[in-house]
Design an enzyme around this catalytic site. Structure first.
Site, PDB file in Angstrom:
ATOM      1  N   ASP A  64     -17.579  -7.721 -17.684  1.00 23.26           N
ATOM      2  CA  ASP A  64     -16.873  -7.968 -17.305  1.00 23.26           C
ATOM      3  C   ASP A  64     -16.280  -6.431 -16.890  1.00 23.26           C
ATOM      4  O   ASP A  64     -16.097  -5.667 -17.234  1.00 23.26           O
ATOM      5  CB  ASP A  64     -15.240  -8.378 -18.392  1.00 23.26           C
ATOM      6  CG  ASP A  64     -13.290  -7.992 -17.360  1.00 23.26           C
ATOM      7  OD1 ASP A  64     -14.038  -7.440 -16.478  1.00 23.26           O
ATOM      8  OD2 ASP A  64     -13.194  -8.640 -18.278  1.00 23.26           O
ATOM      9  N   SER A 144     -11.855  -2.575   0.951  1.00 28.99           N
ATOM     10  CA  SER A 144     -11.131  -4.299   2.364  1.00 28.99           C
ATOM     11  C   SER A 144      -9.975  -3.245   3.327  1.00 28.99           C
ATOM     12  O   SER A 144     -10.193  -1.579   3.672  1.00 28.99           O
ATOM     13  CB  SER A 144     -10.094  -4.250   1.362  1.00 28.99           C
ATOM     14  OG  SER A 144      -9.399  -5.617   2.182  1.00 28.99           O
ATOM     15  N   TYR A 157      -2.715  -5.685  -4.216  1.00 26.68           N
ATOM     16  CA  TYR A 157      -4.173  -5.210  -3.675  1.00 26.68           C
ATOM     17  C   TYR A 157      -4.862  -4.541  -2.794  1.00 26.68           C
ATOM     18  O   TYR A 157      -5.533  -3.625  -3.242  1.00 26.68           O
ATOM     19  CB  TYR A 157      -4.402  -6.865  -3.338  1.00 26.68           C
ATOM     20  CG  TYR A 157      -6.237  -6.825  -2.527  1.00 26.68           C
ATOM     21  CD1 TYR A 157      -6.851  -6.858  -3.274  1.00 26.68           C
ATOM     22  CD2 TYR A 157      -7.020  -7.325  -1.366  1.00 26.68           C
ATOM     23  CE1 TYR A 157      -8.647  -7.064  -3.077  1.00 26.68           C
ATOM     24  CE2 TYR A 157      -7.409  -6.739  -1.091  1.00 26.68           C
ATOM     25  CZ  TYR A 157      -8.686  -7.334  -1.691  1.00 26.68           C
ATOM     26  OH  TYR A 157     -10.122  -7.400  -1.397  1.00 26.68           O
ATOM     27  N   LYS A 161      -7.257  -1.301  -2.927  1.00 27.89           N
ATOM     28  CA  LYS A 161      -8.793  -0.829  -2.629  1.00 27.89           C
ATOM     29  C   LYS A 161      -8.020   0.042  -1.509  1.00 27.89           C
ATOM     30  O   LYS A 161      -8.575   1.390  -1.367  1.00 27.89           O
ATOM     31  CB  LYS A 161      -8.736  -1.771  -1.490  1.00 27.89           C
ATOM     32  CG  LYS A 161      -9.105  -3.347  -2.226  1.00 27.89           C
ATOM     33  CD  LYS A 161     -10.577  -2.938  -2.508  1.00 27.89           C
ATOM     34  CE  LYS A 161     -11.165  -4.964  -3.283  1.00 27.89           C
ATOM     35  NZ  LYS A 161     -12.189  -4.511  -3.963  1.00 27.89           N
TER      36      LYS A 161
HETATM   37  N1  NAD Z   1     -13.705 -12.049   0.605  1.00 29.46           N
HETATM   38  C1  NAD Z   1     -12.965 -11.583   1.722  1.00 29.46           C
HETATM   39  O1  NAD Z   1     -12.340 -11.711   2.593  1.00 29.46           O
HETATM   40  C2  NAD Z   1     -12.476  -9.576   1.407  1.00 29.46           C
HETATM   41  C3  NAD Z   1     -11.998  -8.838   2.153  1.00 29.46           C
HETATM   42  C4  NAD Z   1     -12.402  -7.540   2.347  1.00 29.46           C
HETATM   43  C5  NAD Z   1     -12.679  -7.434   1.503  1.00 29.46           C
HETATM   44  N2  NAD Z   1     -13.849  -7.657  -0.605  1.00 29.46           N
HETATM   45  C6  NAD Z   1     -13.326  -7.310  -1.437  1.00 29.46           C
HETATM   46  O2  NAD Z   1     -14.720  -7.760  -1.587  1.00 29.46           O
HETATM   47  C7  NAD Z   1     -15.488  -8.238  -3.058  1.00 29.46           C
HETATM   48  C8  NAD Z   1     -16.808  -9.426  -2.680  1.00 29.46           C
HETATM   49  O3  NAD Z   1     -15.635 -10.804  -2.241  1.00 29.46           O
HETATM   50  P1  NAD Z   1     -16.006 -11.470  -2.538  1.00 29.46           P
HETATM   51  O4  NAD Z   1     -15.068 -11.806  -1.307  1.00 29.46           O
HETATM   52  O5  NAD Z   1     -17.770 -12.324  -2.271  1.00 29.46           O
HETATM   53  O6  NAD Z   1     -15.445 -12.803  -2.901  1.00 29.46           O
HETATM   54  P2  NAD Z   1     -16.023 -13.902  -4.267  1.00 29.46           P
HETATM   55  O7  NAD Z   1     -15.175 -14.806  -5.141  1.00 29.46           O
HETATM   56  O8  NAD Z   1     -17.064 -14.501  -3.806  1.00 29.46           O
HETATM   57  O9  NAD Z   1     -17.173 -12.879  -5.919  1.00 29.46           O
HETATM   58  C9  NAD Z   1     -16.296 -11.982  -6.526  1.00 29.46           C
HETATM   59  C10 NAD Z   1     -17.004 -11.666  -7.659  1.00 29.46           C
HETATM   60  O10 NAD Z   1     -16.529 -11.188  -8.432  1.00 29.46           O
HETATM   61  C11 NAD Z   1     -16.306 -11.310  -9.187  1.00 29.46           C
HETATM   62  N3  NAD Z   1     -15.624 -10.835 -11.065  1.00 29.46           N
HETATM   63  C12 NAD Z   1     -14.062 -10.876  -9.927  1.00 29.46           C
HETATM   64  N4  NAD Z   1     -13.650 -10.607 -11.384  1.00 29.46           N
HETATM   65  C13 NAD Z   1     -14.661 -10.127 -12.055  1.00 29.46           C
HETATM   66  C14 NAD Z   1     -15.018  -8.560 -13.212  1.00 29.46           C
HETATM   67  N5  NAD Z   1     -13.529  -8.331 -13.788  1.00 29.46           N
HETATM   68  N6  NAD Z   1     -16.274  -8.744 -13.674  1.00 29.46           N
HETATM   69  C15 NAD Z   1     -17.696  -8.853 -13.116  1.00 29.46           C
HETATM   70  N7  NAD Z   1     -17.595  -9.472 -11.970  1.00 29.46           N
HETATM   71  C16 NAD Z   1     -15.963 -10.062 -12.073  1.00 29.46           C
HETATM   72  C17 NAD Z   1     -16.215 -13.190  -9.421  1.00 29.46           C
HETATM   73  O11 NAD Z   1     -16.517 -13.804 -10.452  1.00 29.46           O
HETATM   74  C18 NAD Z   1     -16.910 -13.186  -8.017  1.00 29.46           C
HETATM   75  O12 NAD Z   1     -18.482 -13.859  -8.449  1.00 29.46           O
HETATM   76  C19 NAD Z   1     -14.567  -8.217  -4.146  1.00 29.46           C
HETATM   77  O13 NAD Z   1     -14.362  -6.621  -4.424  1.00 29.46           O
HETATM   78  C20 NAD Z   1     -13.197  -8.105  -2.940  1.00 29.46           C
HETATM   79  O14 NAD Z   1     -12.387  -7.707  -3.035  1.00 29.46           O
HETATM   80  C21 NAD Z   1     -13.243  -9.421  -0.254  1.00 29.46           C
END
Ligand code: NAD
Length: 255
Positions: A64, A144, A157, A161
């Site tokens: 975590d 982000s 959120y 970022k």
């Molecule tokens: N998907 C989008 O639209 C988007 C856009 C901009 C930024 N992001 C960022 O991209 C990154 C990845 O997100 P994603 O879209 O691949 O989502 P996702 O939910 O598919 O993957 C995120 C992963 O992080 C893990 N996670 C969450 N909390 C955690 C913790 N406390 N410790 C360890 N692992 C943890 C989850 O279990 C998951 O496997 C994130 O930082 C998110 O903020 C996503």
């Protein structure tokens, strides 16, 4: 031909799905030893299995990122397993459900900052001494596009970022003399677990997808491979002159 990341030791947080899964898989496909880490053990084992089956080198560690004990153990474990850390990708993150800011509870606010901001801080704090000792490294933080061009509904959120982008710049200045580069990637919306969580739905329907796509000049959502491509570029020799910057992987949404 030599693979881009032959001999490199890479940690990817949140590697159990979405951007982290694609990024870890790409590093492994290009010769890196990858430490996969997530809070979701089933997904972690699934991704580790996929990478191993494809002939990649990886190990998995539950962590975590908001817990200092967990992050310390992750880094120690990686150094013991691989002998060091060359690249850290701080990717783990999540969002509270979309709502106007004054309707978000203090608990939700603190929780999202704990993962998205404290998590990045802890990863850097525990990896950097090893990078300094070994003569350098690269850190990539997943921020982000919402940090650059925020829209309503995810303000705390987006604040996390924004903090990540500012820490990316400041830290880049602190570690430049140690041959450590620190950069960020700003993804636009993608259909991952994250997006469903933020929107509070089990799957993105056509209408929600169309609304998101309408804001993106390239005419599609981001795909995990887009983020993996930017992260691996920043980590590679080709990214050697980049530090303290961010790449907007956003199909033109922020222009
Ligand atoms: N998907 C989008 O639209 C988007 C856009 C901009 C930024 N992001 C960022 O991209 C990154 C990845 O997100 P994603 O879209 O691949 O989502 P996702 O939910 O598919 O993957 C995120 C992963 O992080 C893990 N996670 C969450 N909390 C955690 C913790 N406390 N410790 C360890 N692992 C943890 C989850 O279990 C998951 O496997 C994130 O930082 C998110 O903020 C996503």
């Amino acid at each position: 031909m030599m693979q881009r990341f032959e001999g490199q030791r890479v940690i990817v947080t949140g590697a159990g799905s979405g951007f982290g899964e694609a990024t870890a898989s790409r590093f492994a496909a290009e010769g890196a030893q990858v430490m996969l880490t997530d809070i979701n053990e089933d997904n972690l084992q699934r991704v580790a299995g996929q990478i191993s089956t494809a002939g990649g080198q990886c190990a998995a560690h539950i962590c975590d990122v908001s817990s200092e004990d967990d992050v310390e153990a992750l880094v120690t474990n990686t150094v013991n397993e691989f002998g060091g850390v060359d690249v850290l990708v701080n990717n783990a993150g999540y969002s509270h459900h979309q709502r106007l800011m004054w309707k978000i509870s203090v608990e939700e606010f603190d929780a999202v900052f704990a993962v998205n901001v404290r998590g990045v801080f802890l990863g850097c704090k525990h990896v950097i001494p090893h990078m300094i000792e070994s003569g350098g490294g690269v850190i990539i933080n997943i921020a982000s596009i919402g940090a650059v061009a925020p829209r309503p509904g995810v303000t705390p959120y987006n604040g996390t970022k924004g903090a990540v982008l500012t820490m990316t710049k400041g830290l880049a200045m602190e570690v430049a003399r140690h041959n450590i580069r620190v950069n960020a990637v700003n993804p636009v919306a993608a259909d991952t677990g994250f997006m469903k969580g933020a929107m509070g739905v089990d799957s993105l329907d056509e209408e929600a997808t169309a609304q998101l796509v309408n804001t993106i000049p390239r005419g599609r959502l981001a795909e995990p491979r887009d983020i993996a491509a930017a992260v691996t570029y920043l980590a590679s020799e080709d990214g050697d002159f980049l530090t303290g910057t961010a790449i907007n992987v956003d199909g033109g949404r922020s222009v």
